[in-house]
Design an enzyme around this catalytic site. Structure first.
Site, short mmCIF file in Angstrom:
data_model
loop_
_atom_site.label_atom_id
_atom_site.label_comp_id
_atom_site.label_asym_id
_atom_site.label_seq_id
_atom_site.Cartn_x
_atom_site.Cartn_y
_atom_site.Cartn_z
N THR A 183 24.49 30.47 11.24
CA THR A 183 23.82 29.94 12.43
C THR A 183 22.33 29.81 12.11
O THR A 183 21.91 28.82 11.54
CB THR A 183 24.07 30.82 13.67
N LYS B 124 27.60 36.58 7.65
CA LYS B 124 26.52 35.85 8.29
C LYS B 124 25.81 36.78 9.25
O LYS B 124 26.40 37.70 9.82
CB LYS B 124 27.03 34.59 9.01
N THR C 298 26.98 43.99 13.99
CA THR C 298 26.21 42.88 14.55
C THR C 298 26.16 41.63 13.70
O THR C 298 25.10 41.09 13.45
CB THR C 298 24.78 43.34 14.88
N GLU D 264 15.57 36.98 11.07
CA GLU D 264 14.88 35.79 11.58
C GLU D 264 13.36 35.94 11.44
O GLU D 264 12.76 36.85 12.00
CB GLU D 264 15.27 35.53 13.03
N ASN E 33 13.79 32.08 18.09
CA ASN E 33 14.55 32.44 19.29
C ASN E 33 14.06 31.73 20.54
O ASN E 33 14.82 31.51 21.48
CB ASN E 33 14.54 33.96 19.48
N SER F 108 17.41 24.69 21.73
CA SER F 108 16.79 23.36 21.80
C SER F 108 17.40 22.42 20.76
O SER F 108 17.93 22.85 19.77
CB SER F 108 15.28 23.47 21.57
#
Length: 409
Positions: free
Chosen positions: A157, A183, A194, A281, A404, A409
């Site tokens: 993702t 992932k 997680t 991230e 995030n 979007s």
């Protein structure tokens, strides 16, 4: 597609085929355009399975299905999609899972209870299951023993690189192989794993033994990584053994024949878990946090997590700021037994504080230099007992907010 993390491994490993395993990936346009977003993994008849799942009280529909099917102890297929978590989707989510599992069972000619599902992506949006089912014929047609790289990429993702690992071991003198893909980049906090991870081996191991091996390995790997302290609704870690290797029979997880296999499995799980931390991230630095001298291993683990999850520690690391006082703060707030005047803290191998105060003659130069690197080592000795733990985390940067803030979007 996000830029590749500066912490990504220099090379992506090439995973060898495993007897009894075939994989494929396809673009089903579940959410993403112009990229593969679904993968099918097929296993030989009689393959045994083990799994661990999120402890979230709002689990996804695929997690519910996997927990149910795990009771059957055998697996013939895993179908995974990215872009949509099929979580908090009510009756529609369950119906999507039932339809997907039935379609896979009909395609492969296996029992529905031998089909496992996993979904990752946006929470709360109904899964366009018709797109996933429509892609099954192509996924089935393209199955091959060499599909590991495509499968690893299709489940991503916000990941910036596919996470793959392979190991070999011997059981009773016979070589066996273990491959794994994972992932995970955000919504990462150790409360199982997680993330999604799928591991396969050609070893012949009964499901109860396989489950014990996986549960123990998970505690030393995925449950020791954290990116942001948030636990996903979709955590799934599955281990499948195809039984194609011709080694001596294995009766239990404690079987002496499994010593090398257990070590190889643990090493592979740690490898995948650390790759997840590396791909946090917006991350620019990997933290390895070692806590020793705690009253128990469990206490050490909680203290290490308090450090790894602290926004103040993580932002200091992001800014290459040798502000060790934030580590003191994190230890003190952890809710575990600690005594200020016995505490010792080191960064990059340099002791910065001991016995309740900064060490005499402290020179920040080597610590500051270490903080500018990509891999940061933090060590805390509580001086209270023999408990110890290691946790991996990453820094917190503006990139995390950007990713995030724009996620849907």
């Amino acid at each position: 597609m996000l830029d590749r993390s500066p912490l990504a491994p220099a090379q992506t490993p090439t995973l060898p085929p495993i007897a009894g395993v075939r994989l494929s990936a396809a673009a089903c346009e579940i959410r993403y355009k112009g990229r593969k977003d679904a993968t099918l993994i097929e296993f030989a008849p009689g393959s045994t399975v083990a799994g661990v799942f999120t402890r979230s009280l709002a689990p996804s529909a695929p997690v519910d299905l996997c927990r149910k099917h795990l009771k059957g102890k055998t697996a013939r297929a895993i179908l995974v999609n990215s872009g949509n978590a099929n979580a908090f989707t009510g009756k529609l989510g369950k119906a999507a899972c039932d339809r997907s599992a039935k379609a896979v069972s009909e395609t492969l000619g296996c029992k529905i209870g031998e089909v496992f599902l996993a979904s990752t992506g946006v929470i709360g949006e109904p899964l366009p299951v018709e797109k996933l089912v429509a892609g099954l014929d192509g996924l089935h047609r393209d199955l091959s023993g060499g599909g590991w790289a495509d499968a690893g990429a299709a489940i991503m993702t916000t990941d910036t690189f596919p996470k793959l690992a392979t190991r070999q071991a011997k059981i009773g003198g016979v070589a066996v192989t273990i491959n794994g893909i994972a992932k995970g980049s955000g919504m990462i906090a150790p409360d199982m794993a997680t993330m999604l991870a799928f591991v396969a081996t050609d070893a012949k191991i009964p499901a109860p033994a396989l489950q014990k091996l996986l549960s123990a390995g998970n505690e030393r790997s995925f449950n020791c990584v954290t990116v942001d302290g948030d636990t996903s609704t979709s955590d799934t870690l599955l281990l499948v053994a195809t039984g194609q290797a011709k080694h001596a029979p294995v009766k239990s997880a404690a079987d002496a024949h499994l010593k090398a296999f257990r070590a190889a499995l643990d090493d592979l799980l740690i490898d995948l878990a650390v790759q997840v931390a590396r791909d946090g991230e917006g991350a620019t630095r990997l933290m390895t946090i070692d806590v020793t001298g705690a009253v128990s291993d469990k206490s050490a683990h909680r203290i290490a997590l308090a450090i790894g999850n602290s926004p103040l520690v993580k932002t200091a690391v992001a800014g290459a700021d040798a502000n060790w006082g934030r580590i003191v703060m994190a230890v003190g707030k952890a809710g575990e037994k600690a005594e200020r005047d016995k505490l010792k803290i080191s960064i990059g191998g340099t002791t910065v504080a001991a016995k309740g105060q900064r060490v005499a003659g402290y020179d920040e130069a080597p610590v500051a230099a270490h903080m500018k690197g990509r891999e940061i080592a933090i060590a805390v000795d509580l001086g209270l007992g023999r408990g110890k733990a290691r946790v991996w985390s990453c820094d917190l940067t503006h990139g995390y907010i950007a990713i995030n803030g724009d996620y849907r979007s």
